[in-house]
Scaffold this motif. Structure first.
Motif, short mmCIF file in Angstrom:
data_model
loop_
_atom_site.label_atom_id
_atom_site.label_comp_id
_atom_site.label_asym_id
_atom_site.label_seq_id
_atom_site.Cartn_x
_atom_site.Cartn_y
_atom_site.Cartn_z
N MET A 141 41.22 40.68 30.13
CA MET A 141 41.27 41.02 31.32
C MET A 141 42.01 40.46 32.03
N ARG A 142 42.96 40.84 32.25
CA ARG A 142 43.90 39.35 33.14
C ARG A 142 43.29 38.77 34.24
N CYS A 143 42.40 39.76 35.13
CA CYS A 143 41.73 39.03 36.80
C CYS A 143 40.25 38.31 35.89
N LYS A 144 40.06 38.47 34.46
CA LYS A 144 39.01 37.20 33.96
C LYS A 144 39.77 36.02 34.15
N GLY A 145 40.78 35.85 33.40
CA GLY A 145 41.96 34.67 33.39
C GLY A 145 42.44 33.84 34.23
N LEU A 146 42.95 34.88 35.35
CA LEU A 146 43.29 34.60 36.53
C LEU A 146 41.79 33.72 37.31
N SER A 147 40.91 34.44 37.43
CA SER A 147 39.45 34.12 37.59
C SER A 147 39.21 32.49 37.12
N ASN A 148 39.13 32.20 36.54
CA ASN A 148 38.76 31.17 35.66
C ASN A 148 39.69 30.34 35.56
N GLY A 165 28.83 33.77 44.80
CA GLY A 165 29.56 33.56 43.55
C GLY A 165 30.95 33.42 43.31
N ASP A 166 31.48 33.42 42.00
CA ASP A 166 32.49 32.86 41.32
C ASP A 166 34.04 33.93 41.92
N THR A 167 35.11 33.64 41.47
CA THR A 167 36.28 34.70 41.88
C THR A 167 36.02 36.40 41.49
N LEU A 168 35.60 35.98 40.10
CA LEU A 168 35.54 37.12 39.83
C LEU A 168 35.03 38.62 40.30
N SER A 169 33.58 38.09 40.63
CA SER A 169 32.65 38.86 41.04
C SER A 169 32.99 38.96 42.39
N ARG A 215 34.44 43.28 45.66
CA ARG A 215 35.76 43.80 47.35
C ARG A 215 36.52 45.20 46.86
N LEU A 216 36.60 45.43 45.36
CA LEU A 216 36.86 46.63 44.87
C LEU A 216 35.82 47.44 44.30
N SER A 217 35.10 47.23 43.94
CA SER A 217 33.97 48.51 44.38
C SER A 217 33.64 48.84 45.65
N GLU A 218 34.37 48.05 46.94
CA GLU A 218 33.87 48.83 47.77
C GLU A 218 35.42 49.18 48.98
N VAL A 219 36.09 49.31 48.13
CA VAL A 219 37.81 49.95 48.96
C VAL A 219 37.72 51.30 47.82
N HIS A 220 37.11 50.73 46.52
CA HIS A 220 37.78 52.49 45.81
C HIS A 220 36.52 53.58 46.17
#
Length: 52
Positions: A1-8, A38-42, A47-52
């Motif tokens: 997942m690209r978001c996880k790498g970006l978060s790291n 929390g960290d960036t990924l969480s 936020r994604l769960s709020e807007v979907h």
């Protein structure tokens, strides 16, 4: 997942940086402008769960 790498990357969780200009001795000076827990990924997932 690209978001996880970006978060790291954003959270500086990796020990082997491809950018040799990063001075890990100064990592303790980093700070987060977001005051949420929390960290960036969480935070992204929350936020994604709020807007979907």
């Amino acid at each position: 997942m690209r978001c996880k790498g970006l978060s790291n990357h954003l959270d500086r969780k990796t020990l082997n940086h491809s950018n040799k200009e990063i001075d890990t001795d100064k990592s303790h000076l980093n700070y987060d402008l977001c005051e949420k827990d929390g960290d960036t990924l969480s935070r992204m997932n929350e936020r994604l769960s709020e807007v979907h």
